[in-house]
Design a protein around this motif. Structure first.
Motif, PDB file in Angstrom:
ATOM      1  N   VAL A   1      29.738  63.717  52.793  1.00  0.00           N
ATOM      2  CA  VAL A   1      30.974  64.094  53.777  1.00  0.00           C
ATOM      3  C   VAL A   1      32.100  64.600  52.561  1.00  0.00           C
ATOM      4  N   LYS A   2      32.473  63.699  51.117  1.00  0.00           N
ATOM      5  CA  LYS A   2      33.150  63.500  50.723  1.00  0.00           C
ATOM      6  C   LYS A   2      33.209  64.012  49.647  1.00  0.00           C
ATOM      7  N   GLY A   3      32.116  64.136  49.189  1.00  0.00           N
ATOM      8  CA  GLY A   3      30.702  64.243  47.787  1.00  0.00           C
ATOM      9  C   GLY A   3      31.638  63.498  46.668  1.00  0.00           C
ATOM     10  N   ASP A   4      31.675  62.079  46.970  1.00  0.00           N
ATOM     11  CA  ASP A   4      31.677  61.509  46.221  1.00  0.00           C
ATOM     12  C   ASP A   4      30.157  60.749  45.920  1.00  0.00           C
ATOM     13  N   THR A   5      29.476  61.232  44.659  1.00  0.00           N
ATOM     14  CA  THR A   5      28.496  60.851  43.658  1.00  0.00           C
ATOM     15  C   THR A   5      28.372  59.605  43.402  1.00  0.00           C
ATOM     16  N   ALA A   6      29.212  58.849  42.187  1.00  0.00           N
ATOM     17  CA  ALA A   6      29.393  57.542  42.208  1.00  0.00           C
ATOM     18  C   ALA A   6      28.987  56.743  43.453  1.00  0.00           C
ATOM     19  N   TYR A   7      29.709  56.839  44.702  1.00  0.00           N
ATOM     20  CA  TYR A   7      29.709  55.745  45.721  1.00  0.00           C
ATOM     21  C   TYR A   7      28.008  56.282  46.210  1.00  0.00           C
ATOM     22  N   ILE A   8      27.697  57.430  46.240  1.00  0.00           N
ATOM     23  CA  ILE A   8      26.543  57.171  46.991  1.00  0.00           C
ATOM     24  C   ILE A   8      25.581  56.519  45.849  1.00  0.00           C
ATOM     25  N   ILE A   9      25.402  56.396  45.052  1.00  0.00           N
ATOM     26  CA  ILE A   9      24.495  55.870  44.028  1.00  0.00           C
ATOM     27  C   ILE A   9      25.055  54.135  43.818  1.00  0.00           C
ATOM     28  N   SER A  10      26.520  54.051  44.096  1.00  0.00           N
ATOM     29  CA  SER A  10      26.370  52.698  44.277  1.00  0.00           C
ATOM     30  C   SER A  10      25.828  52.115  45.814  1.00  0.00           C
ATOM     31  N   ALA A  11      26.625  52.688  47.009  1.00  0.00           N
ATOM     32  CA  ALA A  11      25.446  51.793  48.537  1.00  0.00           C
ATOM     33  C   ALA A  11      24.026  52.064  48.045  1.00  0.00           C
ATOM     34  N   GLY A  12      23.688  53.429  48.043  1.00  0.00           N
ATOM     35  CA  GLY A  12      22.307  53.434  47.732  1.00  0.00           C
ATOM     36  C   GLY A  12      21.640  52.209  46.957  1.00  0.00           C
ATOM     37  N   GLY A  13      22.586  51.852  45.441  1.00  0.00           N
ATOM     38  CA  GLY A  13      21.359  50.532  44.906  1.00  0.00           C
ATOM     39  C   GLY A  13      21.223  49.589  45.693  1.00  0.00           C
ATOM     40  N   ILE A  14      22.275  49.357  46.790  1.00  0.00           N
ATOM     41  CA  ILE A  14      23.050  47.879  47.496  1.00  0.00           C
ATOM     42  C   ILE A  14      21.546  47.802  48.220  1.00  0.00           C
ATOM     43  N   MET A  15      21.004  49.506  48.717  1.00  0.00           N
ATOM     44  CA  MET A  15      20.210  49.546  49.717  1.00  0.00           C
ATOM     45  C   MET A  15      19.152  49.406  49.375  1.00  0.00           C
ATOM     46  N   LEU A  16      18.799  49.630  48.339  1.00  0.00           N
ATOM     47  CA  LEU A  16      17.670  50.110  47.984  1.00  0.00           C
ATOM     48  C   LEU A  16      17.161  48.166  47.806  1.00  0.00           C
ATOM     49  N   LEU A  17      18.194  47.746  47.383  1.00  0.00           N
ATOM     50  CA  LEU A  17      18.096  45.999  46.792  1.00  0.00           C
ATOM     51  C   LEU A  17      17.299  45.015  48.324  1.00  0.00           C
ATOM     52  N   VAL A  18      18.649  45.447  49.383  1.00  0.00           N
ATOM     53  CA  VAL A  18      18.469  45.111  50.681  1.00  0.00           C
ATOM     54  C   VAL A  18      16.907  45.605  51.185  1.00  0.00           C
ATOM     55  N   ALA A  19      16.371  46.539  51.087  1.00  0.00           N
ATOM     56  CA  ALA A  19      15.508  47.505  51.554  1.00  0.00           C
ATOM     57  C   ALA A  19      14.559  46.195  50.504  1.00  0.00           C
ATOM     58  N   ILE A  20      14.612  45.927  49.523  1.00  0.00           N
ATOM     59  CA  ILE A  20      13.339  45.327  48.917  1.00  0.00           C
ATOM     60  C   ILE A  20      13.309  43.513  49.207  1.00  0.00           C
ATOM     61  N   GLY A  21      14.474  43.434  49.733  1.00  0.00           N
ATOM     62  CA  GLY A  21      14.255  42.207  50.028  1.00  0.00           C
ATOM     63  C   GLY A  21      13.752  41.847  51.468  1.00  0.00           C
TER      64      GLY A  21
END
Length: 575
Positions: free
Chosen positions: A45-65
């Motif tokens: 919504v805010k167009g914050d690409t950096a936040y999307i990448i960092s939060a998406g990385g955390i989400m990926l790690l949580v999913a893999i775990g």
């Protein structure tokens, strides 16, 4: 079913590992929608690409775990369930091996097989589900509810209304299904019984041309089980449509009222998406619980049936202080022995007294149902007597360890029983470490060598299950060889020469005399010619000992014995 869980003690560490892994997997599942909501509301919504990448990385790690934890939980839960099933089968078999013959008859062989195999498998399967869902379902349900309230309190009332309806549906359907699941196992027992009789009695069935009748019996039992299974599955099948209906209605309500709240500015899009996922998690966790409830009734019925067997206390047990028999070898004494079968109107044996000594042959003869086989079954303590004493080497058999008592005996049953395997393995069943020479000598004495050498592989020839590839006389001779190779102190031949022709019978008895000179020998026989030269003959009539002595003595003193002799001699002369 909880009673059986005591056998899970060896797997405590593995169970703890499963619970920890499932707990971590559930946490990851609960945390992922919240991360997704943040990515939508804070990043997209805010167009914050950096936040999307960092939060998406955390989400990926949580999913893999979460995935790794799920795989680990599946692996450990499967190992626990399979090991538990193995342990239950072992406990059942070991316990059943201690049963007296009466207890075998009480439960039934077909039912014991079903309980050891099918019932154990049912519990094994449901254990995997319990291990996976016992932690995951409640945690996802409770965690989903908490997170849903955090996202939006107003929409949470939709869940508050949906959950009781789901629980009510599950309760009603399971209430109808549980009694039927128990009945399914009973019908399965009946089917196994008919199948067992149809297969083991195939020769009799064909000889009386009753194949069609047996097919009808099987079809009736099979149809009965099928109809009941269809009925119970129809009831359970109704659960899923009801669950999905409630699930879809709740989804529509969440989207409807959620869109209104977004328009009012009271809720963000990401929060609605997260709330919808939490709602799905809550309802699917209840769906998983319902699946567990589908399996539980049948597993519970199976557990009850297994517990019934394990709860049976064997009637015949070694006393707290068992005695070793003394230095005497093979002395057997009956002192005023009376024995009754459970539920019988009168005793099978009444006030029986006699003594059998080493080097002597004690023959037992009498009419059908006189109690001959019953009498010799008391010596190895297959049954316990009502009164009196059965002594071996001057010690009551109830005071001797069963293993030690039966080590003294070589038993040849009335119906020859052989096991699948080779001829050599069946003979060595009497003495596992018997040498080649001992085995062949036992076969020679039993007059079995001739037909064994004529078989394709001699002593290495395979015997079919139940010895169906051998004649009755061949099976009897192998059973006798199995007893002879043991060189016991006491031989018990329960009508073991009935399938032999007169020539083989005579040769066998002549060969036996050399082998059993120092042993006590009991022979139950129908033919007078088999027992005429016995050292003492016991004459039974309706459970009473009506005569004891040698052949000539009994001819003068025992009317029952004379009648048996005259009837057989007359029959032989006519032949």
């Amino acid at each position: 079913m909880l009673k059986l869980f005591r056998f899970l003690k060896p797997y405590r560490l593995s169970i703890a590992a499963v619970f920890i892994l499932v707990f971590l997997q559930s946490l990851s599942s609960v945390y992922l929608p919240s991360l997704m909501a943040d990515i939508v509301d804070q990043g997209i919504v805010k167009g914050d690409t950096a936040y999307i990448i960092s939060a998406g990385g955390i989400m990926l790690l949580v999913a893999i775990g979460g995935t790794v934890c799920a795989v680990g939980a599946s692996l450990y839960s499967s190992k626990v369930a399979v090991g538990f099933g193995q342990l239950i089968r072992g406990k059942l078999f070991t316990h059943v091996e201690k049963f007296s013959l009466h207890e075998f008859d009480k439960v039934g062989t077909a039912s014991l097989i079903t309980r050891t195999t099918n019932d154990t498998n049912q519990i094994q399967q449901v254990l995997i589900i319990i291990l996976r869902l016992m932690v995951a379902a409640p945690l996802m349900c409770i965690g989903g509810i908490i997170m849903a309230f955090i996202e939006d309190v107003q929409l949470s009332w939709i869940l508050v209304a949906s959950i009781p309806v789901l629980i009510l549906v599950i309760a009603v359907i399971m209430g109808k299904a549980i009694p039927l699941f128990r009945l399914v196992q009973v019908k399965l027992d009946k089917l196994n019984l008919v199948l067992d009789e149809g297969l083991t009695g195939v020769r009799v069935i064909r000889s009386f041309d009753r194949t069609n009748y047996e097919v009808e019996r099987f079809d009736a039992a099979n149809l009965d089980l099928t109809n009941l299974s269809i009925k119970v599955n129809q009831i359970v099948a109704g659960l899923m449509p009801f669950m999905m209906l409630i699930l879809n209605v709740a989804t529509i309500a969440i989207l409807w009222f959620g869109s209104i709240r977004i328009n009012e500015g009271a809720m963000q899009i990401g929060a609605l998406m997260a709330f919808l996922q939490y709602a799905m998690q809550i309802l699917f966790s209840l769906l998983m619980v319902s699946m567990m409830f589908i399996m539980l009734p049948r597993a519970s019925a199976s557990a009850d049936r297994i517990n019934e067997v394990l709860a049976i206390e064997p009637e015949i047990n070694d006393t707290a202080q068992v005695q070793e028999a003394n230095d005497q070898r093979g002395y057997v004494e009956f002192e005023d022995v009376t024995f009754s079968y459970p539920g019988a109107e009168r005793p099978a044996l009444s006030h029986i007294s006699f003594t059998a000594r080493p080097g002597e042959v004690t023959a037992i003869i009498g009419g059908t149902g006189a109690g001959k086989s019953t009498l010799i079954s008391l010596i190895p303590r297959f049954y316990d007597i009502d009164s009196g004493k059965v002594k071996v080497d001057d010690v009551d058999v109830r005071e001797i360890a069963q293993t030690h008592l039966r080590e003294k005996m070589g038993f040849v049953p009335q119906k020859a029983v052989l096991f699948s395997g080779t001829v050599a393995e069946n003979i060595r069943y009497g003495k596992e470490d018997a040498s080649e020479l001992e085995m062949r000598h036992a076969a020679d004495t039993a007059q079995a060598t001739e037909f064994i050498t004529n078989m394709a592989d001699g002593f290495d020839s395979e015997i079919a299950q139940g010895g169906t590839n051998l004649s009755g006389g061949q099976k009897q001779r192998l059973s006798i060889a199995r007893a002879l190779v043991r060189k016991p102190e006491i031989y018990i031949f329960d009508d073991s020469f009935s399938a032999l022709d007169f020539k083989t019978d005579a040769k066998l008895r002549a060969a036996l005399k050399k082998e059993i000179q120092t042993s006590t020998v009991f022979i139950v026989a129908q033919r007078v010619s088999t027992i005429m030269d016995a050292d003492q003959i016991l004459v039974l009539d309706e459970g009473q000992l009506v005569g004891i002595g040698k052949h000539r003595e009994l001819m003068d003193s025992c009317k029952v014995y004379r009648e048996i002799v005259f009837s057989q001699l007359a029959a032989e002369e006519i032949a």
